[in-house]
Structures are given as structure tokens and as C-alpha cells.
Design a protein around this motif. Structure first.
Motif, PDB file in Angstrom:
ATOM      1  N   GLU A 217       0.840  -1.189   0.000  1.00 17.54           N
ATOM      2  CA  GLU A 217       0.000   0.000   0.000  1.00 17.54           C
ATOM      3  C   GLU A 217       0.880   1.246   0.000  1.00 17.54           C
ATOM      4  OE1 GLU A 217      -3.289   2.445   2.667  1.00 17.54           O
ATOM      5  OE2 GLU A 217      -3.081   0.268   2.962  1.00 17.54           O
ATOM      6  N   LEU A 218       0.701   2.073  -1.022  1.00 18.09           N
ATOM      7  CA  LEU A 218       1.387   3.356  -1.105  1.00 18.09           C
ATOM      8  C   LEU A 218       0.400   4.464  -0.765  1.00 18.09           C
ATOM      9  CD1 LEU A 218       3.361   2.881  -4.455  1.00 18.09           C
ATOM     10  CD2 LEU A 218       4.082   2.293  -2.126  1.00 18.09           C
ATOM     11  N   ARG A 219       0.848   5.384   0.060  1.00 16.70           N
ATOM     12  CA  ARG A 219       0.014   6.523   0.444  1.00 16.70           C
ATOM     13  C   ARG A 219       0.692   7.807  -0.028  1.00 16.70           C
ATOM     14  NH1 ARG A 219      -3.579   6.039   5.103  1.00 16.70           N
ATOM     15  NH2 ARG A 219      -4.051   3.828   5.462  1.00 16.70           N
ATOM     16  N   LEU A 220      -0.028   8.575  -0.850  1.00 22.31           N
ATOM     17  CA  LEU A 220       0.530   9.782  -1.440  1.00 22.31           C
ATOM     18  C   LEU A 220      -0.454  10.941  -1.309  1.00 22.31           C
ATOM     19  CD1 LEU A 220       1.642   8.095  -4.775  1.00 22.31           C
ATOM     20  CD2 LEU A 220       3.228   8.853  -3.002  1.00 22.31           C
ATOM     21  N   PHE A 221       0.089  12.142  -1.258  1.00 22.82           N
ATOM     22  CA  PHE A 221      -0.750  13.334  -1.443  1.00 22.82           C
ATOM     23  C   PHE A 221      -0.036  14.225  -2.446  1.00 22.82           C
ATOM     24  CE2 PHE A 221       2.127  14.564   1.978  1.00 22.82           C
ATOM     25  CZ  PHE A 221       2.454  15.881   1.672  1.00 22.82           C
TER      26      PHE A 221
END
Length: 269
Positions: A217-221
Motif C-alpha cells: 500500500e502506497l500513500r501519497l498526497f
């Protein structure tokens, strides 16, 4: 906004869109409220300089400023040159440097219709596994992101992403009247249930994009950079979208991915 309206009606729509009264605009532009009223009702035809003056204070995009000038009977003043042409070669190189400088994190340069103009190597994380039909140039990032054969199946918070992006696109359609954007919006609506605007998380700095990347799981903003003082329509409409890791695990993954790619390039070079 409807097409072929007189300049006064167009200026009135922009004023209302910005949430300003005639008095507010008059104070900002340092003209009389009477003059603003006369321009909007068609009793006074504004000079070329007054059209541009009011448009500046209404923060009207350059493309639409040309439209205001034509509606008032004047020639357009802002050029629209291709990004891959010789006149914008330095601007193109500058954009590419900005995108490369953002690695190991993804970054894209998009036009007003969400087509990818330029990208860095890390942006490949969005493209993997997508239907090749979606990857033919120009790649449309909005379509790629929400299409069931694109990034959408890998988005772990797809309803939240749709609830943020589609109202944003609807506003863009309303402001621009662009038929291509309207067609894109209708197509994206057909991919899922009716969209409710996403409720923001008061604890979040920005909307987090959660991507399943081969089981990780990659979390980006993201943040958006534009050319605030551009005098060319093409440059004024370019948005550079830079993605940042929202947690240390994502940052470490993207750094390792970059190092692996560089090592592979060295071995095969």
C-alpha cells in the motif's frame, strides 16, 4: 459559461463566479460602481485596456481573457504556442527539470484537459497494469485514474477519490464550457454510482491517495504548481502535480524503487 455572449454578460458571470458584488469589483479595480454597472448591462462598451483591467482583477484565465476581448470587438492578445515548439523550448526544459528534481517521487505536467504533457520516471507507478488503450498519447490522467481498466482497481479509497475529483471536474466544465471536458466528465460519471463530495478529514493535511502496488500500500498526497505570471496560454494552463509520500513506508519504498532502477540502468548501460 454560454458561448457568444456580449462582453458585459461575460464579465458579470465572472464577477458572480468570484463571489464579488459590483461594489467589490469597483473598489478592487479602482473604477466607479456606475461604470461596472454600465459595462455589465451593455450601456457602455469598455475599452480594450478596461476589458483586460477588469479581467485581471477577476482572475480570468488567459484563454477566457481572449474571449472577452473578442466579445468586445477586439483582437486576442495572448498567444497559444505548442509546448514542443521552439518558442517554448526553454520552458519545456524547465518543467522537465522540476519533474526530474522531484524524484524518487512521482510528478506530472498536465494540460487544461488533464492530458499528461511530461512526467518523471517515478510516475510509472500510476501506469503499471493499465489497459494499453489508456496509455496511448496523450494519456489523460483523469481517465487513467478513474477508468475500471486503469488505476481505479488499485485505488484503495476509490469512492473518496471520485468524490473529490468529479466535483472538481464539474466546476471546471462549468467555468470553461469546454465540450471535451464535458464529454470526459460524462464518461467518468458512467463508471460508478452517483458522486457525493467527499467529506474532508479534519486531521488530514491533504487528500491521501492509497494505491495497491503489487501488494504494497502506497500513500501519497499531491501539490500543484502553476506558472503564475505566464503570458502564453499554453504555459498558463499547465499544472505541475507533484506527489509526496504520506508515510515513511511509502517514502522508503519509492526510494528503494529508484535505487533499483538506477542500478539496473548502470548494469545494462
Amino acid at each position: 459559461m454560454a458561448q457568444d455572449q456580449p462582453v458585459g454578460a461575460l464579465l458579470r458571470e465572472w464577477r458572480k463566479h468570484r463571489g464579488l458584488s459590483q461594489l467589490d469589483l469597483a473598489i478592487q479595480a479602482e473604477v466607479s460602481t456606475r461604470h461596472v454597472s454600465f459595462v455589465e448591462t451593455g450601456r457602455t462598451l469598455p475599452s480594450r485596456s478596461m476589458v483586460l483591467h477588469l479581467a485581471k482583477h477577476l482572475r480570468v484565465p488567459l484563454r477566457q481573457r481572449n474571449r472577452l476581448l473578442v466579445a468586445a470587438g477586439y483582437a486576442p492578445v495572448y498567444q497559444e504556442r505548442p509546448l514542443d515548439g521552439p518558442d517554448l523550448a526553454m520552458a519545456r526544459e524547465t518543467i522537465q527539470q522540476v519533474l526530474h528534481g522531484h524524484e524518487p517521487y512521482p510528478a506530472l505536467a498536465l494540460d487544461r484537459r488533464w492530458n499528461i504533457l511530461l512526467s518523471n520516471a517515478a510516475a510509472g507507478v500510476f501506469l503499471e497494469g493499465a489497459d494499453p488503450a489508456l496509455l496511448g498519447p496523450p494519456v489523460n490522467m483523469m481517465l487513467l485514474g478513474l477508468h475500471p481498466d486503469g488505476l481505479a482497481p488499485r485505488l484503495l479509497n476509490l469512492p473518496e477519490i471520485r468524490g473529490y475529483l468529479l466535483p472538481r471536474l464539474a466546476q471546471q466544465v462549468h467555468r470553461s464550457g469546454d465540450p471535451d471536458l464535458s464529454q470526459l466528465y460524462e464518461e467518468l460519471l458512467s463508471y460508478g454510482p452517483p458522486v457525493e463530495p467527499a467529506d474532508p478529514d479534519p486531521a488530514a493535511v491533504a487528500l491521501t491517495i492509497r494505491i495497491d502496488h503489487h501488494g504494497t500500500e502506497l500513500r501519497l498526497f499531491s501539490t500543484v504548481t502553476t506558472f503564475g505570471t505566464a503570458f502564453d496560454i499554453t504555459l498558463s494552463e499547465i499544472a505541475m502535480e507533484s506527489y509526496f509520500p504520506a508515510d515513511e513506508a511509502t517514502a522508503a519504498f519509492l526510494r528503494a524503487r529508484r535505487e533499483t532502477a538506477l542500478g539496473t540502468a548502470v548494469r545494462t548501460g
